[in-house]
Write a protein that holds these residues in place. Structure first.
Motif, mmCIF file in Angstrom:
data_model
loop_
_atom_site.group_PDB
_atom_site.id
_atom_site.type_symbol
_atom_site.label_atom_id
_atom_site.label_comp_id
_atom_site.label_asym_id
_atom_site.label_seq_id
_atom_site.Cartn_x
_atom_site.Cartn_y
_atom_site.Cartn_z
ATOM 1 N N TRP A 286 -2.150 3.204 -10.358
ATOM 2 C CA TRP A 286 -2.136 4.233 -9.311
ATOM 3 C C TRP A 286 -3.416 4.226 -8.464
ATOM 4 O O TRP A 286 -3.518 4.985 -7.506
ATOM 5 C CB TRP A 286 -1.910 5.620 -9.917
ATOM 6 C CG TRP A 286 -2.932 6.012 -10.946
ATOM 7 C CD1 TRP A 286 -4.150 6.547 -10.741
ATOM 8 C CD2 TRP A 286 -2.776 5.899 -12.364
ATOM 9 N NE1 TRP A 286 -4.786 6.774 -11.918
ATOM 10 C CE2 TRP A 286 -3.962 6.401 -12.942
ATOM 11 C CE3 TRP A 286 -1.744 5.456 -13.194
ATOM 12 C CZ2 TRP A 286 -4.134 6.442 -14.312
ATOM 13 C CZ3 TRP A 286 -1.936 5.502 -14.554
ATOM 14 C CH2 TRP A 286 -3.121 5.988 -15.111
ATOM 15 N N LEU A 287 -4.374 3.363 -8.819
ATOM 16 C CA LEU A 287 -5.574 3.242 -7.999
ATOM 17 C C LEU A 287 -5.641 1.906 -7.271
ATOM 18 O O LEU A 287 -6.602 1.665 -6.536
ATOM 19 C CB LEU A 287 -6.831 3.419 -8.870
ATOM 20 C CG LEU A 287 -7.061 4.819 -9.453
ATOM 21 C CD1 LEU A 287 -8.322 4.837 -10.293
ATOM 22 C CD2 LEU A 287 -7.149 5.874 -8.358
ATOM 23 N N ASN A 288 -4.646 1.046 -7.464
ATOM 24 C CA ASN A 288 -4.608 -0.224 -6.752
ATOM 25 C C ASN A 288 -4.332 0.003 -5.273
ATOM 26 O O ASN A 288 -3.691 0.979 -4.873
ATOM 27 C CB ASN A 288 -3.537 -1.146 -7.336
ATOM 28 C CG ASN A 288 -3.934 -1.646 -8.717
ATOM 29 O OD1 ASN A 288 -5.115 -1.764 -9.015
ATOM 30 N ND2 ASN A 288 -2.952 -1.902 -9.568
ATOM 31 N N THR A 289 -4.779 -0.953 -4.455
ATOM 32 C CA THR A 289 -4.683 -0.795 -3.005
ATOM 33 C C THR A 289 -3.241 -0.657 -2.557
ATOM 34 O O THR A 289 -2.890 0.245 -1.780
ATOM 35 C CB THR A 289 -5.346 -1.989 -2.309
ATOM 36 O OG1 THR A 289 -6.697 -2.094 -2.754
ATOM 37 C CG2 THR A 289 -5.314 -1.815 -0.794
ATOM 38 N N LEU B 246 -1.844 2.580 -3.596
ATOM 39 C CA LEU B 246 -2.385 3.665 -2.777
ATOM 40 C C LEU B 246 -1.719 3.693 -1.408
ATOM 41 O O LEU B 246 -1.413 4.765 -0.873
ATOM 42 C CB LEU B 246 -3.902 3.513 -2.647
ATOM 43 C CG LEU B 246 -4.714 3.784 -3.917
ATOM 44 C CD1 LEU B 246 -6.184 3.492 -3.682
ATOM 45 C CD2 LEU B 246 -4.534 5.229 -4.368
ATOM 46 N N ILE B 247 -1.522 2.473 -0.823
ATOM 47 C CA ILE B 247 -0.830 2.419 0.468
ATOM 48 C C ILE B 247 0.585 2.955 0.321
ATOM 49 O O ILE B 247 1.057 3.754 1.147
ATOM 50 C CB ILE B 247 -0.830 0.982 1.005
ATOM 51 C CG1 ILE B 247 -2.268 0.525 1.323
ATOM 52 C CG2 ILE B 247 0.059 0.847 2.237
ATOM 53 C CD1 ILE B 247 -2.384 -0.932 1.699
ATOM 54 N N TYR B 248 1.261 2.503 -0.747
ATOM 55 C CA TYR B 248 2.632 2.948 -0.993
ATOM 56 C C TYR B 248 2.683 4.461 -1.172
ATOM 57 O O TYR B 248 3.533 5.149 -0.582
ATOM 58 C CB TYR B 248 3.165 2.226 -2.231
ATOM 59 C CG TYR B 248 4.556 2.640 -2.641
ATOM 60 C CD1 TYR B 248 5.671 2.271 -1.880
ATOM 61 C CD2 TYR B 248 4.756 3.404 -3.791
ATOM 62 C CE1 TYR B 248 6.947 2.660 -2.269
ATOM 63 C CE2 TYR B 248 6.018 3.794 -4.183
ATOM 64 C CZ TYR B 248 7.125 3.414 -3.410
ATOM 65 O OH TYR B 248 8.373 3.803 -3.787
ATOM 66 N N ILE C 250 3.442 10.012 0.640
ATOM 67 C CA ILE C 250 2.864 11.330 0.925
ATOM 68 C C ILE C 250 3.070 11.699 2.388
ATOM 69 O O ILE C 250 3.418 12.838 2.725
ATOM 70 C CB ILE C 250 1.367 11.355 0.553
ATOM 71 C CG1 ILE C 250 1.214 11.261 -0.976
ATOM 72 C CG2 ILE C 250 0.690 12.612 1.074
ATOM 73 C CD1 ILE C 250 -0.207 11.084 -1.443
ATOM 74 N N ILE C 251 2.842 10.687 3.257
ATOM 75 C CA ILE C 251 3.066 10.940 4.685
ATOM 76 C C ILE C 251 4.518 11.317 4.926
ATOM 77 O O ILE C 251 4.820 12.256 5.668
ATOM 78 C CB ILE C 251 2.655 9.708 5.513
ATOM 79 C CG1 ILE C 251 1.127 9.521 5.450
ATOM 80 C CG2 ILE C 251 3.117 9.838 6.957
ATOM 81 C CD1 ILE C 251 0.652 8.229 6.071
#
Length: 945
Positions: free
Chosen positions: A688-691, A694-696, A701-702
């Motif tokens: 859950w902290l991988n790039t 995080l993008i996903y 979230i957006i």
């Protein structure tokens, strides 16, 4: 005579350090010695196989062992350590555990062999070959020979001896070489080693030995006899026989016996050129160098002085020995029964006198007879010239005269001469003296006293201070034009020819051990610490630990005479060559294992650790065979500061590390540059902290935010729509009310009502006219009042309906009647219903159902309670809805009854505000002939108060 003879007999033994159970050795019975590729020492003991790093023993045993004692330690190409117990079963150490080889049988103890990745094991009439990678039996060489007596393993071939000599060059067939009958009889239990490219074969029960090369046997005999040979070792290109009475080294046909008091099982020379001797009942002997002589001496020596081609040795029991430097023999120089230790001794070769202090200060003449003595305790004596010596004693410091030669110190001595005195001493300072020294550069005599550091010259007595503070000194030593002083606070100072005092900081910087004594010999300062003797070379400015100390070894003095260094120890005299003295190998840091969350990992598998694999344990050893020396280990992470681990701690534990790249550095904490060990590992971030994650997640979230935003917008829009609908609803309700009012107060209704009143007046029926007019006005007023209310009580509704029906009844003949029935338990005063809800349905029943009916016309209104609902039934016996619709269609093609439009809209609007809806059902009544019997309207309203 026996004492001196005994000392001389043992004089050939080198000095050794004893390692036994008191040092952690699991058993004093040791049968074999081995050093592995990392440098660890391995010992086969009576308690099993153990590993030694110089300070810690680690024993490897298992419940699967038939017995623990064994021998023949070896290492394979996979780093496993093997040995065979005396029952003939093989065991090996792997990943810190002792495991067993799955062999089929045992023929008793006989050495196995390891060549590259194959293991050779003697079995009954066969040789079993195991693959060391899989530990599986891969080949069997079958033999006719039933009794194999010995084996030997070279670099590429496995040899064994039975009735013949056998050679295995795997995977080729066995080669057989004949043996003589004399060989078989002479060497019943042979022991084989290789010397000068030929086999060197001895027997445990014979003084004969054989050499074997190119199928040629040569029989020879040792030039000494012995009863039993336990083992054979080839060291320094010479055979060493291990016997119950010590070790016999054969070199150039000369036999030299060492340690004849020990039952020796084996001797081994390690990679650091140290010697290890295992014994059957006395543990291990560790010898740094066989060239270092050891002379046992009792009583314990305390102090040295070189004198007349010998070394004078003062002891703790008022006894003086003379060690002859040419042959290291010992003779008695002086003996007294006072039992006082000799604290200082010095020999005057010109006058052939010896000055020493025990219970008294005494002078020995050239016949070793006390020629003079004085009852005061002289602590230190130093030579000034051929005429005078300085002395420091309890209560007095001064000079004493040893010859009649003239000296520049005569006037000072005569001026302070104690008279009368047979000792011919002068008192320069009257205080307790501890040490003295002389600097010929400035002609100053220095005295360490209880009143501070003093010096005496032609100008008298003066005090030397350091930073304007009194300097208290316990020991003074001179070197060329400098005097060194050791303070009571264990700090070293030097005083130059101008009597300037400076602190010797090099010892603080490099020597972290405290020291209470030092001595200068030739160009070296010997520093006495608790762990060893340090030699600091004043010319080269370097230092080395020249003699490690143990708990049972104390050094009281050191002397250099004719290129030999002599140490006075609690066990005797140790003699080392000044120039050929071998230094101890520097300690080495070894990483043993790395565990991640308690699971063993290889170092090359640490690059990709999961986020929860964040507890790292590094087990290490400090490989050092310097006796009684413990080294701490420093570590740092990445670019952090160095941290020190306790010397006894061999585990570095890093707990709960955060994700990231780590460079772990470890090194030995030493006064010299040491090799740094580096361990690199990486702890990955959680997914859950991988790039990408995080993008996903950011996109999600957006999207959620956008969805929430849209939801909120829709919610607001819905709210606004509800408000708008409410406004519209209220508008529609008002319109519905208005339509209801209009329906009640339409011109036709008024016209009919007024005509009825007029008819009563014309008929002169004033009473009926007044009554009818009163009801009409009351109904009109009630309708207008009810139009202002949203809800009215049930009683108000019933009253309004009664007024309306009474007015409508006047239009009909006597054939119209109505009933309003209220069931028991209905609270008409508190139950509320929407205003003017029932009146339109009643009006429809009258106008469209009953008005056109011939005959009796009847309308019934029933009120009853069903649970939380009010059930209202409006029942008429009119023409029915179908007939009424047909009549209305004939009169007005565009007619739409009020009930089907305004009333339905109003009900729908009202239901939007209620959790439980208002329900309206129409029931058309028919007889058997399908003729209409009227209409029944059933209304269910949630009860509200």
């Amino acid at each position: 005579m026996l004492l001196l003879f005994s000392q001389f007999t043992f004089g050939q033994n080198p000095y050794y350090y004893s390692i036994d159970r008191t040092n952690g050795l699991p058993s004093n019975s040791v049968y074999d010695i081995f050093q592995d590729s990392k440098g660890f020492m391995w010992f086969a003991t009576g308690k099993g196989l153990c590993r030694y790093d110089g300070s810690v023993f680690k024993t490897f045993t298992s419940d699967i062992q038939t017995s623990k004692s064994g021998s023949c330690i070896n290492e394979d190409s996979f780093g496993r350590i093997w040995y065979i117990n005396f029952d003939g079963y093989l065991y090996y150490v792997e990943n810190g555990e002792l495991k067993n080889l799955p062999q089929k049988e045992s023929v008793g103890y006989i050495k196995f062999g390891i060549i590259e990745d194959k293991l050779f094991l003697i079995q009954t009439k066969s040789v079993a070959v195991y693959d060391l990678k899989t530990l599986q039996l891969v080949y069997t060489y079958h033999l006719k020979d039933e009794y194999i007596r010995a084996t030997y393993t070279s670099n590429s071939k496995f040899y064994f001896v039975g009735e013949h000599i056998y050679e295995i060059d795997y995977p080729n067939k066995i080669k057989t070489y004949p043996l003589t009958e004399d060989f078989r009889k002479t060497l019943e239990v042979p022991i084989i080693q290789e010397l000068n490219n030929e086999f060197f074969v001895v027997s445990k029960f014979s003084n004969y030995y054989y050499t074997y090369k190119e199928n040629q046997l040569s029989k020879k005999k040792f030039n000494s006899s012995f009863d039993f040979i336990q083992n054979l070792a080839i060291i320094d290109n010479a055979p060493w026989l291990c016997t119950p009475n010590g070790i016999i080294k054969y070199e150039n046909e000369k036999a030299t016996t060492y340690f004849s008091d020990f039952n020796v099982s084996y001797i081994f020379k390690d990679k650091q050129q140290n010697y290890w001797i295992s014994t059957v009942n006395s543990g291990l002997l560790f010898i740094q160098d066989f060239k270092n002589n050891f002379i046992p001496l009792s009583p314990k020596p305390t102090v040295f002085s070189s004198y007349d081609n010998q070394l004078l040795i003062g002891t703790e029991n008022d006894l003086i020995f003379g060690l002859q430097l040419n042959d290291l023999s010992v003779n008695t120089v002086y003996k007294n029964n006072s039992n006082h230790p000799i604290n200082q001794i010095i020999g005057n070769e010109k006058e052939k006198n010896i000055y020493f202090t025990s219970s008294k200060f005494k002078i020995l003449n050239n016949q070793n007879i006390v020629s003079n003595e004085k009852s005061f305790a002289v602590k230190d004596i130093k030579k000034i010239d051929d005429t005078y010596y300085s002395f420091a004693a309890s209560g007095i410091c001064g000079l004493f005269k040893v010859s009649d030669k003239k000296s520049k110190w005569d006037s000072l001595h005569n001026k302070n001469l104690n008279a009368p005195s047979n000792f011919n001493e002068s008192a320069l300072i009257k205080s307790n003296g501890k040490s003295t020294a002389f600097n010929p550069e400035n002609n100053c005599i220095y005295y360490a006293t209880n009143m501070g550091l003093k010096f005496v010259n032609s100008n008298g007595v003066n005090e030397i201070k350091f930073q304007n503070k009194t300097l208290y000194v316990t020991n003074l030593q001179s070197y060329k034009n400098t005097v060194y002083a050791l303070s009571t606070s264990e700090e070293l100072y030097k005083i130059d020819s101008k009597n300037t005092v400076t602190k010797v900081s090099i010892f603080e910087k490099h020597l972290k051990e405290r020291f209470t004594k030092f001595k200068i010999q030739e160009n070296s300062i010997f520093i006495f610490t608790t762990n060893g003797i340090i030699e600091y070379n004043l010319i080269k400015n370097n230092y080395r630990k020249i003699l490690p100390l143990t708990s049972d070894l104390e050094v009281t003095d050191v002397a250099i005479v004719k290129d030999q260094i002599y140490f006075a120890t609690s066990k005797g005299i140790i003699v080392k060559n000044k120039f050929k003295n071998k230094e101890f190998t520097k300690p080495e840091l070894i990483i043993n294992e790395i565990k991640v969350n308690g699971i063993l990992y290889k170092e090359n598998n640490l690059s990709e650790l999961e986020y929860n694999q964040n507890d790292i344990t590094v087990n290490f050893s400090v490989l050092s065979f310097i006796p009684n020396e413990k080294k701490s280990v420093l570590y740092k992470i990445n670019d952090g500061n160095w941290n020190r681990l306790d010397a006894d701690n061999k585990n570095l534990i890093l707990s709960s590390l955060s994700p990231g790249d780590y460079n772990l550095f470890l090194k030995i904490d030493a006064n010299y540059e040491t090799k740094i060990k580096q361990i690199d590992f990486k702890i990955n971030k959680p997914f859950w902290l991988n790039t990408f994650f995080l993008i996903y997640m950011s996109l999600i979230i957006i999207a959620l935010l956008y969805t929430f935003y849209k939801y909120q917008i829709q919610k607001i829009e819905k709210k606004n729509q509800l408000l708008l609908d409410k406004v519209n609803l209220e508008k529609n309700l008002n319109q519905s009310k208005l339509k209801a009012i209009k329906s009640q107060m339409n011109p036709h209704f008024f016209y009919n009502a007024l005509n009825t009143i007029q008819s009563y007046i014309l008929s002169n029926d004033k009473k009926q006219a007044v009554s009818y007019l009163s009801k009409f006005s009351t109904l009109t007023r009630t309708i207008l009042e009810m139009s202002e209310k949203e809800n009215i009580t049930l009683s108000e509704e019933i009253k309004t309906l009664g007024l309306y029906l009474d007015i409508e009844k006047a239009r009909f003949d006597e054939d119209f009647s109505y009933e309003i029935n209220i069931a028991y338990g209905i609270d008409i005063e508190n139950i509320k219903i929407p205003s003017m809800l029932l009146q339109p349905y009643v009006e429809n029943a009258v106008k469209h159902g009953l008005l056109h009916k011939k005959g009796e016309k009847k309308l019934t209104i029933d009120f009853e309670r069903i649970f939380d609902s009010l059930k209202i039934t409006i029942d008429d016996n009119g023409i029915g809805r179908q007939k009424s619709a047909e009549l209305n269609a004939i009169k007005n093609k565009d007619h739409l009854s009020f009930a089907t439009e305004a009333m339905q809209n109003r009900i729908a609007l009202l239901n939007q505000y209620k959790q439980k809806n208002i329900a309206i059902n129409f029931d058309d009544k028919f007889n058997k002939n399908e003729q209409s019997l009227g209409t029944k309207v059933i209304i269910e309203i949630p009860i509200t108060y």
